[in-house]
Design a protein around this motif. Structure first.
Motif, PDB file in Angstrom:
ATOM      1  N   ALA A   1      10.390   4.752  -6.791  1.00  0.00           N
ATOM      2  CA  ALA A   1       9.159   4.684  -5.997  1.00  0.00           C
ATOM      3  C   ALA A   1       9.117   3.503  -5.024  1.00  0.00           C
ATOM      4  O   ALA A   1       8.720   3.670  -3.865  1.00  0.00           O
ATOM      5  CB  ALA A   1       7.939   4.661  -6.923  1.00  0.00           C
TER       6      ALA A   1
ATOM      7  N   ILE B   1      10.517   4.002  -1.496  1.00  0.00           N
ATOM      8  CA  ILE B   1       9.698   4.691  -0.493  1.00  0.00           C
ATOM      9  C   ILE B   1       8.911   3.659   0.320  1.00  0.00           C
ATOM     10  O   ILE B   1       8.873   3.698   1.553  1.00  0.00           O
ATOM     11  CB  ILE B   1       8.742   5.688  -1.173  1.00  0.00           C
ATOM     12  CG1 ILE B   1       9.538   6.753  -1.915  1.00  0.00           C
ATOM     13  CG2 ILE B   1       7.801   6.324  -0.145  1.00  0.00           C
ATOM     14  CD1 ILE B   1       8.677   7.662  -2.790  1.00  0.00           C
TER      15      ILE B   1
ATOM     16  N   ILE C   1       4.886   1.184  -5.003  1.00  0.00           N
ATOM     17  CA  ILE C   1       5.190   1.513  -3.609  1.00  0.00           C
ATOM     18  C   ILE C   1       4.638   0.429  -2.690  1.00  0.00           C
ATOM     19  O   ILE C   1       5.262   0.075  -1.678  1.00  0.00           O
ATOM     20  CB  ILE C   1       4.618   2.894  -3.242  1.00  0.00           C
ATOM     21  CG1 ILE C   1       5.354   3.992  -4.024  1.00  0.00           C
ATOM     22  CG2 ILE C   1       4.718   3.154  -1.737  1.00  0.00           C
ATOM     23  CD1 ILE C   1       4.794   5.386  -3.817  1.00  0.00           C
TER      24      ILE C   1
END
Length: 199
Positions: A53, A56, A111
């Motif tokens: 994650a 990203i 993130i």
């Protein structure tokens, strides 16, 4: 060469912002597998999917840096990046202490950490190298050494936590040590060089 860099407040601000911001990511690398396995009971395939994650966010942060750094300025990009980093980790910790932690919340909020690092690291690195352009090689070596040292300290709390064999049913203890590193981001905020500094 070294005294000229080591006496520059701007260089220290950029170098430490880079090291402390990246330290939060390496604390995640050290602690997230333990949280996913022992706290959430995720299968290896699930853990691998969730684990990526922050990448990203990092890609998004790099895109923002490439697109807006010239327009907004290095210092503001570093400041906003450390804000995103600290916000993501602090929200994560708050969610867990409220008893609402889940794999989605834990990995999803990371993130924001990746986004912050994608903004801080390239801009602070460029800033550190620009403080004394004729000492760019020396500045790069010193900065890399600081990041390496901070990486070791960033991964230490999760490693110690694993060694203590805490009750895996207690979801707060492992996260506490993984998320203890908002101090990295908070220190990065404090150390972000001010545009007014001329040194």
């Amino acid at each position: 060469d070294y005294p000229e860099l080591l006496t520059s407040q701007r260089y220290w601000g950029y170098a430490l912002a880079t090291a402390l911001s990246s330290g939060s990511f390496f604390a995640y690398l050290g602690g997230a597998p333990f949280v996913g396995d022992r706290v959430f009971g995720l299968e290896p395939g699930e853990l691998g999917l969730y684990f990526g994650a922050p990448a990203i966010g990092y890609m998004m942060g790099n895109f923002v840096s490439g697109r807006f750094s010239v327009r907004i300025g290095v210092n503001r990009m570093v400041l906003w990046g450390t804000l995103f980093n600290a916000t993501g980790i602090s929200l994560n910790l708050a969610v867990f202490y409220a008893g609402q932690g889940s794999p989605i919340s834990f990995f999803g909020l990371m993130i924001l950490m990746g986004l912050g690092n994608g903004m801080v690291i390239p801009n602070a690195t460029a800033g550190a190298l620009s403080v004394r352009p004729h000492l760019a090689g020396t500045a790069s070596a010193l900065g890399a050494g600081g990041c390496t040292a901070d990486t070791g300290f960033g991964g230490l709390p999760p490693a110690l936590d694993h060694a203590q064999h805490r009750d895996p049913r207690d979801r707060r203890d492992p996260l506490r040590d993984v998320a203890r590193d908002p101090h990295h981001s908070a220190d990065g905020l404090y150390l972000t060089p001010s545009p007014r500094h001329a040194r």
